[in-house]
Each structure stands twice: as C-alpha cells, then as structure tokens.
Design a protein around this motif. Structure first.
Motif, PDB file in Angstrom:
ATOM      1  N   ASN A 182      56.955  47.920  27.598  1.00 13.35           N
ATOM      2  CA  ASN A 182      56.368  49.156  28.132  1.00 13.35           C
ATOM      3  C   ASN A 182      55.116  49.541  27.361  1.00 13.35           C
ATOM      4  N   ALA A 183      55.198  49.523  26.029  1.00  8.58           N
ATOM      5  CA  ALA A 183      54.049  49.882  25.197  1.00  8.58           C
ATOM      6  C   ALA A 183      52.901  48.896  25.405  1.00  8.58           C
ATOM      7  N   PHE A 184      53.249  47.614  25.483  1.00  4.66           N
ATOM      8  CA  PHE A 184      52.239  46.579  25.720  1.00  4.66           C
ATOM      9  C   PHE A 184      51.544  46.799  27.061  1.00  4.66           C
ATOM     10  N   THR A 185      52.323  47.110  28.081  1.00  6.93           N
ATOM     11  CA  THR A 185      51.770  47.324  29.425  1.00  6.93           C
ATOM     12  C   THR A 185      50.777  48.483  29.438  1.00  6.93           C
ATOM     13  N   ILE A 186      51.179  49.599  28.873  1.00  5.10           N
ATOM     14  CA  ILE A 186      50.315  50.789  28.886  1.00  5.10           C
ATOM     15  C   ILE A 186      49.063  50.560  28.048  1.00  5.10           C
ATOM     16  N   GLY A 187      49.237  49.942  26.868  1.00 10.31           N
ATOM     17  CA  GLY A 187      48.089  49.673  26.017  1.00 10.31           C
ATOM     18  C   GLY A 187      47.110  48.700  26.650  1.00 10.31           C
ATOM     19  N   LEU A 188      47.631  47.645  27.280  1.00 11.31           N
ATOM     20  CA  LEU A 188      46.754  46.664  27.920  1.00 11.31           C
ATOM     21  C   LEU A 188      46.054  47.281  29.127  1.00 11.31           C
ATOM     22  N   ALA A 189      46.763  48.136  29.862  1.00 13.40           N
ATOM     23  CA  ALA A 189      46.134  48.807  31.010  1.00 13.40           C
ATOM     24  C   ALA A 189      44.905  49.592  30.548  1.00 13.40           C
ATOM     25  N   ARG A 190      45.053  50.278  29.438  1.00 19.05           N
ATOM     26  CA  ARG A 190      43.918  51.051  28.909  1.00 19.05           C
ATOM     27  C   ARG A 190      42.784  50.126  28.458  1.00 19.05           C
ATOM     28  N   GLN A 191      43.161  49.014  27.805  1.00 17.47           N
ATOM     29  CA  GLN A 191      42.147  48.069  27.328  1.00 17.47           C
ATOM     30  C   GLN A 191      41.379  47.431  28.479  1.00 17.47           C
ATOM     31  N   TRP A 192      42.090  47.179  29.600  1.00 14.01           N
ATOM     32  CA  TRP A 192      41.470  46.450  30.702  1.00 14.01           C
ATOM     33  C   TRP A 192      40.881  47.344  31.791  1.00 14.01           C
ATOM     34  N   ILE A 193      40.941  48.648  31.639  1.00 13.90           N
ATOM     35  CA  ILE A 193      40.326  49.535  32.636  1.00 13.90           C
ATOM     36  C   ILE A 193      38.842  49.221  32.840  1.00 13.90           C
ATOM     37  N   PRO A 194      38.073  48.995  31.776  1.00 13.12           N
ATOM     38  CA  PRO A 194      36.649  48.669  31.996  1.00 13.12           C
ATOM     39  C   PRO A 194      36.439  47.386  32.801  1.00 13.12           C
ATOM     40  N   ARG A 195      37.437  46.503  32.795  1.00 12.02           N
ATOM     41  CA  ARG A 195      37.348  45.256  33.554  1.00 12.02           C
ATOM     42  C   ARG A 195      37.891  45.420  34.968  1.00 12.02           C
ATOM     43  N   ARG A 196      38.408  46.601  35.283  1.00  9.88           N
ATOM     44  CA  ARG A 196      38.962  46.917  36.604  1.00  9.88           C
ATOM     45  C   ARG A 196      40.165  46.026  36.939  1.00  9.88           C
ATOM     46  N   ILE A 197      40.957  45.723  35.910  1.00 13.80           N
ATOM     47  CA  ILE A 197      42.200  44.967  36.085  1.00 13.80           C
ATOM     48  C   ILE A 197      43.358  45.920  35.825  1.00 13.80           C
TER      49      ILE A 197
END
Length: 237
Positions: free
Chosen positions: A143-158
């Motif tokens: 869960n933590a990995f998912t949320i953190g990666l979502a934030r990291q990849w927002i600029p990439r629109r993923i």
C-alpha cells in the motif's frame, strides 16, 4: 501481468484479451495460454529475460498488473516462533517482486496518459488477523509503495493504484486448506459468513480492468478494498 496463470490474474488476462489487448502473462506455474512466459518474479535474471522477450515485440507498455502473492509457509505462529528468513521470502515475493518488475518496465511505460499500474494488496493489509503477520505486513508495505510511486509518477502521467480483496474463490487458499475437501469447506463457510458473499476472481478482475482503463484516468494513488464487507463488519473468518 504477473501471477497470470490462475485466479484473479487469469481472469484479468482473459478480460483484457476479450477487449482486444495484447497480454503477456508471467507466472512460474506451467501454462499453455498465448503470451505466456515462465518467470519467477523473485529472480532478477528471470524478470530481465522476460523483459527482453516482451520489449522485442511490444516496445511500449500501457498496463501492468502485479498479482503475485504468497502466505508464510507456517501460519498461526507467535512472534517468538517466527523465522526472519521466512519473512524475507514473503517480502521478496509480495513486495520486492513489484519493485523488480516495475523497475524493469518503467522506461517502457507510455507517458501519454494511457498507462496504468494495479498492484495486488489484501484486506489483511488494513485489518491484520494476526495469524500471518509476514503476509499482512508485506501487503501493508505494498500500500505504501503504491501511494508513494503514484506520487512519484504523476509527472509522467502514469497512474498507480492497488486493490485489497478479501476471501476469493481461487487456488491461493490451497496453501491454507491443504486438501480439496478442506478448501471447499472454507469456501462454503466464507460464502455463508460474509455479508456480500465469497469473492469471485471475475469480480476482482473487473475492478482491476476498470483501474487499468481510460474510465479511471483521474484515479491514482488509491487503495480499493473489495472484501465483501468483512473488515467493515469486523468479521473474522
């Protein structure tokens, strides 16, 4: 797709293929389905080999489903009886495999807004039952990995999301049941006890496909619980 040889993963793959998508199925279990690659996602070398095969034919990836999960080999232990090596195996399968697979395909994911990742979590990540601490902790880390990666990849629109199923009629329960008779008894008990009944792989797969689709284009960094009301009602199976 990982863990695509059965259960929810197989249902996701079948649904995507029905929609016309090209699907690559990664699983360490034997499978004769098209697009199948034998791959142990706890192995750097096997993931790298699978990537070479896939990218050679499909250089751009739009969707990725991480469905691998395992229970500890021994359940119901007290903390002082736990073996850290067993925890390491559970975490390497349930969490590190996602890091490994997503890292391998990160540069191949389209950044045009169409790419989406769905990770498999569990209801136990939110309400651990105490009989499989390594599993619950590893899924909470997902869960933590998912949320953190979502934030990291927002600029990439993923987009990156996770689902947290409860009891589902699939082969995953075999590790607990040991016998077919016991498995069916456990399924029957879950069906009778859960407010919304025993989960079905096809229903969980529909949620995954929705999150992968353009219909969910504004959703990222979310965890979707699909446990038939078990946690909500405080039910212990």
């Amino acid at each position: 797709m990982t863990a695509a040889g059965g259960g929810i993963g197989a249902a996701v793959a079948a649904g995507l293929e029905d929609e016309g998508a090209q699907v690559w199925r990664l699983d360490r279990r034997p499978c004769t389905d098209r697009g199948f690659i034998s791959c142990d996602v706890s192995s750097d070398a096997e993931v790298a080999s699978a990537r070479e095969i896939i990218i050679a034919e499909t250089p751009t990836i739009h969707h990725l489903y991480n469905g691998v999960g395992m229970l500890p080999p021994r359940l119901g232990l007290r903390l002082e009886e736990e073996d850290v090596k067993e925890w390491q195996t559970v975490f390497d399968t349930n969490l590190h495999s996602m890091v490994r697979v997503l890292g391998a395909f990160a540069t191949s994911l389209s950044e045009d807004g169409s790419s989406s990742v769905v990770n498999m979590s569990s209801d136990q990540s939110l309400v651990p039952r105490g009989d499989a601490l390594a599993y619950a902790a590893s899924k909470a880390a997902v869960n933590a990995f998912t949320i953190g990666l979502a934030r990291q990849w927002i600029p990439r629109r993923i987009r990156v999301n996770a689902i947290a199923p409860g009891a589902v009629r699939s082969g995953f329960i075999d590790a607990v049941a040991k016998t077919a008779e016991r498995r069916e008894s456990m399924f029957a008990h879950a069906e009778a006890t859960l407010p919304l009944g025993l989960g079905q792989p096809e229903a969980a797969a529909e949620l995954v496909r929705f999150l992968l689709s353009a219909d969910a284009r504004n959703i990222t960094g979310e965890l979707f619980r699909a446990d038939s009301g078990q946690a909500l009602m405080g039910i212990r199976l």
